[in-house]
Design an enzyme around this catalytic site. Sequence first.
Site, short mmCIF file in Angstrom:
data_model
loop_
_atom_site.label_atom_id
_atom_site.label_comp_id
_atom_site.label_asym_id
_atom_site.label_seq_id
_atom_site.Cartn_x
_atom_site.Cartn_y
_atom_site.Cartn_z
N ASP A 51 0.80 -1.22 0.00
CA ASP A 51 0.00 0.00 0.00
C ASP A 51 0.83 1.27 0.00
O ASP A 51 0.56 2.21 -0.73
CB ASP A 51 -0.84 0.02 1.28
CG ASP A 51 -2.26 -0.35 1.01
OD1 ASP A 51 -2.50 -0.93 -0.08
OD2 ASP A 51 -3.11 -0.07 1.87
N GLU A 130 -15.13 6.84 10.67
CA GLU A 130 -15.34 5.40 10.76
C GLU A 130 -14.11 4.66 10.27
O GLU A 130 -13.25 5.24 9.59
CB GLU A 130 -16.58 4.99 9.94
CG GLU A 130 -16.48 5.35 8.48
CD GLU A 130 -17.84 5.27 7.76
OE1 GLU A 130 -18.22 4.16 7.39
OE2 GLU A 130 -18.48 6.33 7.60
N ASP A 134 -9.99 -2.92 5.37
CA ASP A 134 -9.12 -3.39 4.29
C ASP A 134 -9.67 -4.71 3.73
O ASP A 134 -9.22 -5.79 4.09
CB ASP A 134 -7.71 -3.60 4.85
CG ASP A 134 -6.67 -3.60 3.73
OD1 ASP A 134 -7.03 -3.31 2.59
OD2 ASP A 134 -5.50 -3.91 4.03
N TYR A 237 -21.01 0.75 4.62
CA TYR A 237 -20.60 2.14 4.84
C TYR A 237 -21.39 3.12 3.99
O TYR A 237 -21.17 4.32 4.06
CB TYR A 237 -19.10 2.33 4.64
CG TYR A 237 -18.55 1.85 3.30
CD1 TYR A 237 -18.94 2.43 2.10
CD2 TYR A 237 -17.61 0.82 3.26
CE1 TYR A 237 -18.43 1.99 0.89
CE2 TYR A 237 -17.09 0.39 2.06
CZ TYR A 237 -17.51 0.97 0.86
OH TYR A 237 -17.01 0.55 -0.33
N LYS A 329 -5.03 7.84 5.85
CA LYS A 329 -4.33 6.56 5.77
C LYS A 329 -3.37 6.40 6.93
O LYS A 329 -2.55 7.28 7.18
CB LYS A 329 -3.55 6.46 4.44
CG LYS A 329 -4.42 6.34 3.20
CD LYS A 329 -5.19 5.03 3.11
CE LYS A 329 -4.44 3.87 2.53
NZ LYS A 329 -4.12 3.88 1.14
N CYS A 426 18.97 -25.65 26.91
CA CYS A 426 19.51 -26.62 27.87
C CYS A 426 19.77 -27.97 27.21
O CYS A 426 20.29 -28.88 27.85
CB CYS A 426 18.55 -26.78 29.05
SG CYS A 426 17.03 -27.63 28.62
S1 IVH Z 1 -16.78 5.27 1.64
C1 IVH Z 1 -17.99 7.24 -2.29
N1 IVH Z 1 -16.20 4.09 3.87
O1 IVH Z 1 -12.02 2.27 0.61
C2 IVH Z 1 -17.26 6.82 -1.10
N2 IVH Z 1 -15.09 3.36 1.92
O2 IVH Z 1 -10.09 3.75 -0.98
C3 IVH Z 1 -17.24 5.39 -0.96
N3 IVH Z 1 -13.53 1.50 2.28
O3 IVH Z 1 -13.74 2.02 -2.38
C4 IVH Z 1 -16.29 4.91 0.01
N4 IVH Z 1 -13.90 1.28 4.42
O4 IVH Z 1 -13.76 -0.03 -0.76
C5 IVH Z 1 -15.94 4.16 2.58
N5 IVH Z 1 -15.81 3.09 5.94
C6 IVH Z 1 -15.57 3.16 4.63
C7 IVH Z 1 -14.66 2.30 4.00
C8 IVH Z 1 -14.44 2.44 2.63
C9 IVH Z 1 -13.24 0.81 3.39
C10 IVH Z 1 -12.93 1.26 0.95
C11 IVH Z 1 -13.93 1.21 -0.15
C12 IVH Z 1 -13.51 2.30 -1.09
C13 IVH Z 1 -12.06 2.41 -0.78
C14 IVH Z 1 -11.47 3.74 -1.18
#
Ligand code: IVH
Length: 716
Positions: A51, A130, A134, A237, A329, A426
């Site tokens: 990443d 939130e 991953d 989410y 991140k 030992c």
């Molecule tokens: S919101 C339009 N919330 O992260 C916004 N994404 O790097 C939609 N992800 O494509 C994303 N946890 O697969 C959102 N709490 C969270 C998330 C989340 C993981 C992922 C998701 C997204 C990617 C973007």
Amino acid sequence: MPTTAGNEIAPVVDAAHAAPFATADDYREAIARMREAAAAYYAGEDIVMDDATYDALFARVSASEAAHPEWAVADSPTEVVAAGGGVAGDVVHSTPMLSLANVFDSDELRQWAARLEKVIGRPVAGFTVEPKIDGMAIAARYVDGALVQVATRGDGTAGEDVTAQARAVAGLPGRLTRPVTVEVRGEVFMTDDDFARANELRVAHGGAPFANPRNAAAGTLRAQDRAYLAPLSFLAYAVHDLPDGEGLTHSAAMAAIAELGVTTTAQSPAGMPRCATADELVDAVTSLGALRGKLGFDIDGAVIKADAPADRDAAGSSSRAPRWATAFKFPADTRTSTLTAIEVQVGRTGVITPVAVIAPVQVGGVVVTSATLHNFDDLVRRDVRVGDTVFVRRAGEVIPEITGAKLDERAADSVAFTPPEHCPRCGGEIDRSQKRWRCTQGRACGATESLAYFAARDSMDIEGLGDKVIRALVAAGMVTDPADLYDLDVAAVAQLERLGATSAAKLIANIEGSKTQPMSRVLTGLGVRMTGRSMSRRLARHFGTMGELTGASVEQLQEVEGVGPERAATIAAELRELAPIIDKLAARGVNLVEPGVIPASERAAAAAAESGSTAEAAGGGARLPLRNEDGTPMTVVVTGSVPGLSRNEGNEAVERLGGKSSGSVSKKTQLVVVGDGAGSKAAKAEELGIRIMPADRFAALLAAHDAGDQPSLAAF
Ligand code: IVH
């Protein structure tokens, strides 16, 4: 294929200061590498780029496009979702599944919040925070309350149909509590426990273990035929087309789908705090970071969203990502490095574990050089070999671990690891009946070493308890750990060969006398890994009591000078392992308090009650002669001998008096204690005009302090 393996420390992303590429060719080459990595990532294949490396390339590609707009390619990864990657299936999404912009530190987060306010032209009504899970993004469609279709994100426009496999996913019910037609989006992932079980099953079926939970989730979700089941979980989410959902805030919409029976990110142990200001956002993201590693599943950041629909509408989205949300991140928790050796360690209780020695690599913001390989079963199963490129994971405060090797990069002449036949300490038998192998001697294996360390002059200073006596006591089964020493009596000890009644009585008296040693010496004697004499003193002076020290969190341990995240995690783990012995010592009346130190918690309470006081800076709290006016410790060098004190005791005394002992004289030195046999250090002190104190006066100052007076340095 890009890799961060090697001897250099892998770079950490600094998006704001990323350098543009030197040539258009380099820029295009970076995009090609990113596409390859993204394709593998979205297909859930083995990681070809970690990443942090991807994020670093992303930042450089962005910087290049800003500096050289003429280079920019139309489908750059900075513009489109998963450029060139993703398994674009035949399920077209109702609206594109977008990505998220990233920030990497609190300053960038504040800037993002300020920018959003500017974009919408008024203060943002509120934010939510939130976990960023991953896993694999999916869209799940419910018609009249029944789950009818689940698709992966694919290329963002269309994804693969995974409805059949998704039916078994926890948190994504087959039927909602009401007959509603709605689309739920979220992340499918594997918990750490399920990952361990899935790999066991997979290996039992003759397969190679998954490298990490994300791969395991992706592989399982996309697998058509599996001879075994690996449990998956889901957290939603986002929701689309929720009946009567118009005008609902994000938090209210999440609560509404939770009522329908879908599990949401707000229901994870991390919750979904609401924040009004950038300061609150920074606090919430920091708290989430501290929880990472304790959640039971992988997260790679925090997602911050504007809560109110009006704010979202006003901010809008680019073709790639919404402007009303961003991802904070966390430092990458998985990186790759080269395994340079596999060492076999024997713990205090006789547990035998393989430990990986790796080329230094930054993981989770810390340089890691060794990591656990858990146990021999696991090591053999994963077939990790010296010379391999391995995945190193450090989630939050836990000790780093090796999760697997990149098999496609293995050297042809690599040799499989052979587990030990006998206890490496030992030479005794190994009990292999459990996953954790143990020397059949248990605590007795290594007892001689640990008891000798406990009794040593710089630790508990128990005269008469030398190697021979210790060996005899261990051989007779009379002691296995340091606390057992305090159960000995004269009659029992006198029975030992070559130890008469008089020596036995003396020894017991000395053992008894050691009960009043300061806590710092008990701690030194326990031999906590990554601590020595001076670190033990620092810990004791900071926490004041063993109870406060053992109760301290990894974060609190880092308040002590010289204790970074890796050391703090090791100390915490060591203290947990030592807890039964520490309890036994306490039960036998051994002092576990550092004299003259106000416990950290009381100091914090006092500082809170009277903010602005120097109690915190003063460390020990009491007025100490070797403190500066602002409460910081004076830097003191002891050279030559101080009457009645060994070299270690001289340094110990400096710290007891509130100072910081140093080995060499420099401009920073504030006081030099000069005793018999002092050499060039005294001359250097004179040259630099540093105050010199004769050793006998220092001894007198110490005596006055130990007698409970509050002597001032000026009087000596
Ligand atoms: S919101 C339009 N919330 O992260 C916004 N994404 O790097 C939609 N992800 O494509 C994303 N946890 O697969 C959102 N709490 C969270 C998330 C989340 C993981 C992922 C998701 C997204 C990617 C973007």
